[in-house]
Scaffold this motif. Structure first.
Motif, PDB file in Angstrom:
ATOM      1  N   UNK A  11       1.011  -0.944  -0.006  1.00  0.00           N
ATOM      2  CA  UNK A  11       0.282  -0.013  -0.299  1.00  0.00           C
ATOM      3  C   UNK A  11       0.967   1.382   0.137  1.00  0.00           C
ATOM      4  N   UNK A  12       0.594   2.355  -0.906  1.00  0.00           N
ATOM      5  CA  UNK A  12       0.651   3.227  -0.599  1.00  0.00           C
ATOM      6  C   UNK A  12       1.083   4.266   0.147  1.00  0.00           C
ATOM      7  N   UNK A  13       1.842   4.964   1.076  1.00  0.00           N
ATOM      8  CA  UNK A  13       1.838   6.589   1.598  1.00  0.00           C
ATOM      9  C   UNK A  13       0.637   7.513   1.295  1.00  0.00           C
ATOM     10  N   UNK A  14      -0.040   8.466   1.967  1.00  0.00           N
ATOM     11  CA  UNK A  14      -0.403   9.248   1.260  1.00  0.00           C
ATOM     12  C   UNK A  14       0.498   9.980   0.926  1.00  0.00           C
ATOM     13  N   UNK A  15       1.428  10.177   0.920  1.00  0.00           N
ATOM     14  CA  UNK A  15       2.015  10.913   0.564  1.00  0.00           C
ATOM     15  C   UNK A  15       3.148  10.757   0.218  1.00  0.00           C
ATOM     16  N   UNK A  16       3.188   9.568  -0.978  1.00  0.00           N
ATOM     17  CA  UNK A  16       3.548   9.647  -2.061  1.00  0.00           C
ATOM     18  C   UNK A  16       2.663   9.062  -3.105  1.00  0.00           C
ATOM     19  N   UNK A  17       1.213   8.833  -2.773  1.00  0.00           N
ATOM     20  CA  UNK A  17      -0.041   8.678  -3.373  1.00  0.00           C
ATOM     21  C   UNK A  17       0.063  10.800  -3.688  1.00  0.00           C
ATOM     22  N   UNK A  18      -0.246  11.725  -3.034  1.00  0.00           N
ATOM     23  CA  UNK A  18      -0.378  13.041  -3.091  1.00  0.00           C
ATOM     24  C   UNK A  18       1.224  13.089  -4.380  1.00  0.00           C
ATOM     25  N   UNK A  54      -3.643   7.647 -15.384  1.00  0.00           N
ATOM     26  CA  UNK A  54      -5.114   7.659 -13.759  1.00  0.00           C
ATOM     27  C   UNK A  54      -5.799   9.254 -14.198  1.00  0.00           C
ATOM     28  N   UNK A  55      -6.642   8.662 -14.010  1.00  0.00           N
ATOM     29  CA  UNK A  55      -7.407  10.324 -14.138  1.00  0.00           C
ATOM     30  C   UNK A  55      -7.113  11.562 -13.812  1.00  0.00           C
ATOM     31  N   UNK A  56      -7.430  12.148 -14.495  1.00  0.00           N
ATOM     32  CA  UNK A  56      -6.724  13.872 -14.147  1.00  0.00           C
ATOM     33  C   UNK A  56      -7.929  14.490 -12.766  1.00  0.00           C
ATOM     34  N   UNK A  57      -9.456  14.088 -12.948  1.00  0.00           N
ATOM     35  CA  UNK A  57     -10.548  14.360 -11.958  1.00  0.00           C
ATOM     36  C   UNK A  57      -9.824  13.558 -10.247  1.00  0.00           C
ATOM     37  N   UNK A  58      -8.783  12.297 -10.664  1.00  0.00           N
ATOM     38  CA  UNK A  58      -9.074  11.952  -9.191  1.00  0.00           C
ATOM     39  C   UNK A  58      -7.405  12.512  -8.764  1.00  0.00           C
ATOM     40  N   UNK A  59      -6.720  12.787  -9.283  1.00  0.00           N
ATOM     41  CA  UNK A  59      -5.307  13.134  -9.229  1.00  0.00           C
ATOM     42  C   UNK A  59      -6.065  15.174  -8.621  1.00  0.00           C
ATOM     43  N   UNK A  60      -6.822  15.807  -8.954  1.00  0.00           N
ATOM     44  CA  UNK A  60      -7.063  17.073  -8.701  1.00  0.00           C
ATOM     45  C   UNK A  60      -7.781  16.877  -7.382  1.00  0.00           C
ATOM     46  N   UNK A  61      -9.086  15.969  -6.791  1.00  0.00           N
ATOM     47  CA  UNK A  61      -9.217  15.299  -5.653  1.00  0.00           C
ATOM     48  C   UNK A  61      -8.659  15.231  -4.365  1.00  0.00           C
ATOM     49  N   UNK A  62      -7.198  14.364  -5.153  1.00  0.00           N
ATOM     50  CA  UNK A  62      -6.237  14.320  -3.866  1.00  0.00           C
ATOM     51  C   UNK A  62      -5.444  15.589  -3.161  1.00  0.00           C
ATOM     52  N   UNK A  63      -4.661  16.434  -4.406  1.00  0.00           N
ATOM     53  CA  UNK A  63      -4.638  17.953  -4.098  1.00  0.00           C
ATOM     54  C   UNK A  63      -5.098  18.759  -3.814  1.00  0.00           C
ATOM     55  N   UNK A  64      -6.236  18.220  -3.890  1.00  0.00           N
ATOM     56  CA  UNK A  64      -7.201  19.716  -3.406  1.00  0.00           C
ATOM     57  C   UNK A  64      -6.993  20.418  -1.677  1.00  0.00           C
ATOM     58  N   UNK A  65      -6.740  21.630  -2.111  1.00  0.00           N
ATOM     59  CA  UNK A  65      -6.262  21.906  -0.880  1.00  0.00           C
ATOM     60  C   UNK A  65      -4.988  22.440  -0.770  1.00  0.00           C
ATOM     61  N   UNK A  66      -3.934  21.483  -1.209  1.00  0.00           N
ATOM     62  CA  UNK A  66      -2.591  21.904  -1.296  1.00  0.00           C
ATOM     63  C   UNK A  66      -2.564  22.833  -2.036  1.00  0.00           C
ATOM     64  N   UNK A  67      -1.279  24.100  -0.655  1.00  0.00           N
ATOM     65  CA  UNK A  67      -0.883  25.161  -0.975  1.00  0.00           C
ATOM     66  C   UNK A  67      -0.014  24.901  -2.734  1.00  0.00           C
TER      67      UNK A  67
END
Length: 67
Positions: A11-18, A54-67
């Motif tokens: 399983x990938x860490x949340x940090x790696x997925x981001x 990977x879908x662009x929308x999925x990536x956008x949801x993951x990084x939403x709110x990051x500076x």
């Protein structure tokens, strides 16, 4: 590295997925800006995640709110 990631099936860490989602978003942005030849310097572990479908929308949801 693709085979190793599949073999280990860790399983990938949340940090790696981001991190990978952010890299894919940056690549897509460069493509939209008209760049055709894009080089990415990253650890070998991440390379398969950048080539996947990977879908662009999925990536956008993951990084939403990051500076």
């Amino acid at each position: 590295m693709t085979a190793l990631r599949q073999e280990l099936a860790l399983p990938e860490s949340p940090q790696t997925l981001l991190r990978e989602a952010w890299m894919r978003r940056t690549i897509r942005k460069a493509q939209r800006e008209g760049f055709a030849h894009i080089a990415v310097v990253c650890g070998a572990w991440h390379a398969p995640a950048l080539l996947g479908s990977h879908q662009a929308g999925d990536d956008a949801a993951l990084v939403e709110g990051l500076p």
